[in-house]
Motif scaffolding. Structure first.
Motif, mmCIF file in Angstrom:
data_model
loop_
_atom_site.group_PDB
_atom_site.id
_atom_site.type_symbol
_atom_site.label_atom_id
_atom_site.label_comp_id
_atom_site.label_asym_id
_atom_site.label_seq_id
_atom_site.Cartn_x
_atom_site.Cartn_y
_atom_site.Cartn_z
ATOM 1 N N ALA A 64 23.998 51.085 28.694
ATOM 2 C CA ALA A 64 24.367 50.273 27.531
ATOM 3 C C ALA A 64 25.546 50.888 26.794
ATOM 4 O O ALA A 64 26.411 50.171 26.263
ATOM 5 N N ALA A 65 25.594 52.211 26.761
ATOM 6 C CA ALA A 65 26.692 52.897 26.074
ATOM 7 C C ALA A 65 28.039 52.669 26.755
ATOM 8 O O ALA A 65 29.097 52.821 26.123
ATOM 9 N N HIS A 66 28.022 52.270 28.016
ATOM 10 C CA HIS A 66 29.279 52.028 28.732
ATOM 11 C C HIS A 66 29.909 50.681 28.388
ATOM 12 O O HIS A 66 30.942 50.314 28.953
ATOM 13 N N PHE A 67 29.308 49.969 27.434
ATOM 14 C CA PHE A 67 29.981 48.807 26.856
ATOM 15 C C PHE A 67 30.797 49.229 25.634
ATOM 16 O O PHE A 67 31.356 48.393 24.937
ATOM 17 N N GLY A 68 30.827 50.530 25.385
ATOM 18 C CA GLY A 68 31.620 51.119 24.325
ATOM 19 C C GLY A 68 32.112 52.476 24.800
ATOM 20 O O GLY A 68 32.522 52.628 25.953
ATOM 21 N N ASP A 69 32.011 53.479 23.935
ATOM 22 C CA ASP A 69 32.423 54.838 24.280
ATOM 23 C C ASP A 69 31.184 55.679 24.552
ATOM 24 O O ASP A 69 30.512 56.121 23.619
ATOM 25 N N PRO A 70 30.845 55.922 25.827
ATOM 26 C CA PRO A 70 29.601 56.621 26.157
ATOM 27 C C PRO A 70 29.643 58.118 25.861
ATOM 28 O O PRO A 70 28.613 58.788 25.992
ATOM 29 N N THR A 71 30.799 58.649 25.469
ATOM 30 C CA THR A 71 30.905 60.093 25.233
ATOM 31 C C THR A 71 30.507 60.497 23.820
ATOM 32 O O THR A 71 30.448 61.685 23.508
ATOM 33 N N ALA A 196 29.753 49.541 20.434
ATOM 34 C CA ALA A 196 29.888 48.195 20.999
ATOM 35 C C ALA A 196 29.836 47.152 19.883
ATOM 36 O O ALA A 196 29.324 47.397 18.787
ATOM 37 N N ALA A 197 30.355 45.960 20.172
ATOM 38 C CA ALA A 197 30.363 44.865 19.210
ATOM 39 C C ALA A 197 28.941 44.384 18.938
ATOM 40 O O ALA A 197 28.064 44.480 19.813
ATOM 41 N N PRO A 198 28.692 43.850 17.727
ATOM 42 C CA PRO A 198 27.330 43.419 17.368
ATOM 43 C C PRO A 198 26.703 42.440 18.352
ATOM 44 O O PRO A 198 25.507 42.535 18.655
ATOM 45 N N GLU A 199 27.500 41.478 18.860
ATOM 46 C CA GLU A 199 26.917 40.501 19.784
ATOM 47 C C GLU A 199 26.533 41.152 21.113
ATOM 48 O O GLU A 199 25.574 40.721 21.774
ATOM 49 N N ILE A 200 27.250 42.194 21.507
ATOM 50 C CA ILE A 200 26.896 42.922 22.729
ATOM 51 C C ILE A 200 25.615 43.718 22.509
ATOM 52 O O ILE A 200 24.718 43.744 23.361
ATOM 53 N N PRO A 311 30.355 41.397 28.696
ATOM 54 C CA PRO A 311 31.668 41.607 29.325
ATOM 55 C C PRO A 311 31.519 42.052 30.777
ATOM 56 O O PRO A 311 30.567 42.760 31.129
ATOM 57 N N ASP A 312 32.459 41.632 31.612
ATOM 58 C CA ASP A 312 32.402 41.952 33.045
ATOM 59 C C ASP A 312 32.936 43.361 33.269
ATOM 60 O O ASP A 312 34.091 43.568 33.632
ATOM 61 N N VAL A 313 32.054 44.345 33.031
ATOM 62 C CA VAL A 313 32.400 45.753 33.227
ATOM 63 C C VAL A 313 31.441 46.326 34.270
ATOM 64 O O VAL A 313 30.381 45.744 34.539
ATOM 65 N N PRO A 314 31.772 47.453 34.884
ATOM 66 C CA PRO A 314 30.895 48.019 35.920
ATOM 67 C C PRO A 314 29.455 48.261 35.461
ATOM 68 O O PRO A 314 28.519 48.137 36.252
#
Length: 331
Positions: A64-71, A196-200, A311-314
């Motif tokens: 889930a963190a990979h829809f934003g900055d996982p670090t 991540a954005a609120p809707e995500i 979003p279409d991310v890995p």
């Protein structure tokens, strides 16, 4: 520390490397969180950590963190909070269930006693609270709401369905509280603290709730379908103890010809080895088992649907793959 087993295939090597690094950091932080100056307390607190486990909740958090900055460091702390909470509930569950085995090892209540198991669970809750204090009011409130659902779910399971309540609807609602709520929170924590954005965040939370119920349903099915110890406990344990999981509830509701013997068997705890083996065999080939698998598929499909809007991310592909693994593990 042994390398983390991901349990899911990744098409993107960059994502795989990042997820592995995140989970290894969480594992190290988890072991730090259960450490204590008192040697006995430390050993009891490490008991289930050392026994292993799927680390399903941290996996959901990291993806889930990979829809934003996982670090961001809060991703790790919040994931540890969820896993500590999960482990604490296992100590308490084993006392209530009088379970002798957990994750292939002697349960804490079996190795020591009920009092030690309960207090160790409380110790883990306290360590989770300490991490929450640093994360701030958002995390504290979300954890409080989640903990309320965990407790309410346990109470509802203990009391059973009230008069006029459908037993299957009641059971699925209990699973949503007892399992879905914490996995939903794991997803929300990961996405929120990654920015991540609120809707995500909302979509991933809904995904977590659905896959959480699916995860528990797959355990229910595996407990019956497996001839080995894949579920982390002796197959048919729930049957032996008279715990009615979804396949049994469907069997009890069935009015089909030829199911009378199965209904008779599963209507009470099966302490007799011959009856226990007979019930397992009948359940494995029953329409009730097929119906339980269909319900599992429904929850997995709902989880996939929530991801379709992401979003279409890995990471989305990896969460979809993780959902299919939940189904595949039941055979």
């Amino acid at each position: 520390m042994a390398p983390v087993s991901l349990g899911v295939a990744f098409d993107d090597p960059v994502l795989e490397k990042s997820v592995r690094a995140g989970l290894e950091t969480i594992e190290a932080a988890l072991r730090t969180a259960v450490s204590a100056d008192d040697e006995f307390v430390a050993g009891a607190a490490r008991h289930l950590v050392d026994a292993g486990g799927k680390r399903f909740r941290p996996m959901v958090s990291v993806l889930a963190a990979h829809f934003g900055d996982p670090t961001r460091p809060e991703v790790v702390s919040s994931a540890v909070v969820c896993e500590l909470t999960h482990l604490a509930t296992l100590y308490h569950d084993d006392v209530m269930d009088e379970a002798p085995v957990r994750r292939g090892a002697a349960s804490a209540n079996s190795r020591w006693d009920n009092t030690v198991a309960i207090l160790t669970g409380d110790f883990l809750f306290s360590r989770a609270s300490n991490l929450l204090a640093d994360l701030g009011p958002y995390a504290v409130r979300l954890q409080a709401q989640t903990f309320e659902r965990l407790v309410v779910g346990q109470i509802r399971e203990t009391v059973g369905p009230q008069s006029g309540t459908d037993a299957i609807e009641h059971y699925l609602a209990v699973l949503a509280d007892k399992t879905g709520s914490l996995i939903a929170t794991a997803a929300e924590f990961g996405a929120h603290y990654a920015g991540a954005a609120p809707e995500i965040i909302a979509g991933l939370r809904s995904f977590g709730e659905q896959i959480g119920v699916a995860f528990q349903l797959s355990d229910d099915i595996l407990d019956i379908a497996s001839g080995t110890d894949e579920s982390g406990k002796t197959p048919g344990t729930d049957l032996r103890e008279g715990i009615a999981t979804l396949p049994v509830l469907y069997a009890l509701r069935s009015g089909e010809a030829g199911t009378a013997r199965l209904r008779e068997l599963v209507s009470h705890p099966l302490t007799d080895d011959a009856e226990h083996a007979e019930a397992l065999e009948l359940l494995r080939t029953s329409a009730a088992m097929a119906e339980a698998r269909e319900t599992l598929r429904d929850y997995a499909d709902a989880a996939h649907q929530h991801l379709a809007d992401m979003p279409d991310v890995p990471a989305r592909d990896a969460l979809n793959a993780l959902t299919e693994i939940v189904i595949a593990r039941t055979g």
